[in-house]
Design a protein around this motif. Structure first.
Motif, short mmCIF file in Angstrom:
data_model
loop_
_atom_site.label_atom_id
_atom_site.label_comp_id
_atom_site.label_asym_id
_atom_site.label_seq_id
_atom_site.Cartn_x
_atom_site.Cartn_y
_atom_site.Cartn_z
N LYS A 3 0.85 -1.18 0.00
CA LYS A 3 0.00 0.00 0.00
C LYS A 3 0.89 1.24 0.00
CE LYS A 3 -2.18 -0.94 3.78
NZ LYS A 3 -3.12 -0.82 4.93
N VAL A 4 0.46 2.25 -0.75
CA VAL A 4 1.18 3.53 -0.79
C VAL A 4 0.21 4.60 -0.30
CG1 VAL A 4 2.45 5.16 -2.22
CG2 VAL A 4 2.54 2.71 -2.76
N VAL A 5 0.55 5.23 0.83
CA VAL A 5 -0.36 6.16 1.50
C VAL A 5 0.39 7.44 1.83
CG1 VAL A 5 -1.93 6.47 3.46
CG2 VAL A 5 -1.54 4.17 2.53
N ALA A 6 -0.29 8.56 1.65
CA ALA A 6 0.31 9.85 2.01
C ALA A 6 0.58 9.90 3.51
CB ALA A 6 -0.63 10.99 1.60
N LEU A 7 1.73 10.44 3.86
CA LEU A 7 2.13 10.49 5.26
C LEU A 7 1.43 11.63 6.00
CD1 LEU A 7 5.97 9.81 5.08
CD2 LEU A 7 4.15 8.23 5.73
N GLY A 8 1.19 11.38 7.27
CA GLY A 8 0.61 12.39 8.13
C GLY A 8 1.45 12.57 9.39
N GLY A 57 8.95 1.41 3.18
CA GLY A 57 9.73 2.30 2.35
C GLY A 57 9.11 3.67 2.27
N LEU A 58 9.72 4.53 1.45
CA LEU A 58 9.27 5.91 1.31
C LEU A 58 9.35 6.33 -0.14
CD1 LEU A 58 9.80 8.87 3.61
CD2 LEU A 58 10.67 9.10 1.28
N LEU A 59 8.34 7.05 -0.59
CA LEU A 59 8.28 7.57 -1.96
C LEU A 59 8.04 9.07 -1.88
CD1 LEU A 59 8.01 7.24 -5.09
CD2 LEU A 59 5.56 6.87 -4.69
N ALA A 60 8.96 9.86 -2.47
CA ALA A 60 8.82 11.31 -2.51
C ALA A 60 8.70 11.75 -3.96
CB ALA A 60 10.00 11.98 -1.83
N LEU A 61 7.65 12.53 -4.26
CA LEU A 61 7.38 13.00 -5.62
C LEU A 61 7.40 14.52 -5.66
CD1 LEU A 61 4.31 10.70 -6.42
CD2 LEU A 61 6.71 10.26 -6.99
N ILE A 62 7.64 15.06 -6.85
CA ILE A 62 7.49 16.49 -7.11
C ILE A 62 6.68 16.65 -8.38
CG2 ILE A 62 8.67 18.66 -7.62
CD1 ILE A 62 11.07 17.68 -6.09
N ASP A 63 5.55 17.32 -8.27
CA ASP A 63 4.70 17.57 -9.43
C ASP A 63 5.14 18.89 -10.06
OD1 ASP A 63 2.74 17.87 -11.32
OD2 ASP A 63 1.08 17.37 -9.98
N PHE A 64 5.74 18.80 -11.23
CA PHE A 64 6.27 20.01 -11.88
C PHE A 64 5.18 20.99 -12.29
CE2 PHE A 64 10.63 18.26 -13.45
CZ PHE A 64 11.04 18.20 -12.13
N ALA A 65 3.91 20.55 -12.26
CA ALA A 65 2.83 21.47 -12.61
C ALA A 65 2.49 22.42 -11.46
CB ALA A 65 1.58 20.67 -13.00
N HIS A 66 3.05 22.17 -10.30
CA HIS A 66 2.78 23.02 -9.13
C HIS A 66 3.40 24.40 -9.34
CE1 HIS A 66 2.56 24.34 -4.95
NE2 HIS A 66 1.72 23.34 -4.73
N ASP A 67 2.67 25.42 -8.92
CA ASP A 67 3.14 26.80 -9.13
C ASP A 67 4.44 27.09 -8.38
OD1 ASP A 67 0.93 27.26 -10.70
OD2 ASP A 67 -0.29 28.08 -9.07
N ALA A 68 4.68 26.37 -7.29
CA ALA A 68 5.88 26.63 -6.48
C ALA A 68 7.14 26.03 -7.08
CB ALA A 68 5.68 26.10 -5.07
N VAL A 69 7.01 25.24 -8.12
CA VAL A 69 8.17 24.59 -8.74
C VAL A 69 8.82 25.55 -9.73
CG1 VAL A 69 8.94 22.67 -10.16
CG2 VAL A 69 7.18 22.30 -8.43
#
Length: 275
Positions: A3-8, A57-69
């Motif tokens: 399972k892949v779940v967003a961290l809190g 494990g851990l998965l870190a993503l960056i969405d290049f469509a984000h305005d902050a990128v």
């Protein structure tokens, strides 16, 4: 089951205890570095990878469509970037890495991104063969000394074109076979014929009497008989000789003169009369 779940706030702490093998330390940053960096990396998203309920494990993503990128050279907004991917040493070889890539691909497709990108350390112990086996290809560029790889994401509009053989097989599957096994007719619903509306057509069909061979031969209406009724019978003839038949949907073209319908007992239907 992976399972892949967003961290809190409550699930981020156990990620700090995960670590790769000693010979892999130089290939990926530890989670204790990635998690704080994510707070200052625009467009970043961090997910936990679980083996059932156990952190794996851990998965870190960056969405290049984000305005902050802030895009660098040759980077595009339609890219989902795999920033960090690590699997704990005790959970490697169980398919968790593939599941994480599949999650990223589904996320990119949902957001209508055109490609997934990542970078790997050019080392014999790196995961380069794993990524290439998963569909990633080298771009020939390097990012901070690491090899850049990308994989195209299939969008909902990218539907494969069916080959003629496949199309023929699909059509055959909708055909009804005859007694000898040869397709005779399509199973699609019948459409109204001869300009009749559905109501008028259904009413006329309900009064048809089949012959011995199953073909409609005559129509009985109000005691009168019209012999040899078939598909070539014109609506005008029916309308003149069967006043009780519903008139909705009948054509008024080629209506025979009243003299031709003086005898309403038996009226032959000419095969040459057309609507």
């Amino acid at each position: 089951m992976t399972k892949v779940v967003a961290l809190g706030a409550k699930t981020v702490v156990p990620m700090l205890d995960l670590a790769v093998r000693d010979d892999q330390d130089h290939l990926v940053a530890p989670n204790a570095v990635t998690l704080p960096q994510a707070l200052f990396e625009g467009g970043s998203e961090v997910y936990g990878i679980y083996d059932g309920s156990t952190p794996a494990g851990l998965l870190a993503l960056i969405d290049f469509a984000h305005d902050a990128v802030k895009l660098q050279t040759r980077e595009t907004r339609d890219t989902l970037y795999i920033w960090r991917l690590m699997i704990d040493a005790n959970h490697q070889g169980r398919g968790h890495g593939r599941a994480a890539l599949a999650f990223a691909a589904d996320l990119a497709q949902t957001r209508r991104r055109r490609q997934i990108a990542l970078s790997v350390v050019p080392d014999a112990a790196s995961a380069l063969p794993f990524y290439e086996a998963s569909g990633f290809a080298k771009t020939g560029r390097k990012t901070d000394g690491e090899l850049e790889l990308t994989r195209r994401v299939r969008s909902p509009e990218d539907r494969p074109i069916a080959s003629p053989v496949a199309a023929l097989g699909s059509a055959r599957s909708r055909l009804k076979p005859s007694a000898r096994g040869f397709p005779r007719r399509h199973s699609a619903p019948e459409t109204p014929h001869w300009g009749l509306s559905e109501t008028a057509l259904g009413s006329a069909r309900s009064r048809l009497k089949p012959s011995a061979k199953g073909f409609p031969r005559r129509l009985e209406l109000s005691g009168s008989k019209i012999p040899y009724f078939d598909a070539r019978t014109t609506h005008a003839t029916l309308l003149e000789n069967a006043p009780s038949l519903p008139t909705s949907g009948f054509s008024q073209k080629n209506r025979p003169p009243p003299a031709a319908c003086a005898d309403r007992q038996v009226v032959p239907c000419s095969p040459h009369m057309r609507r």
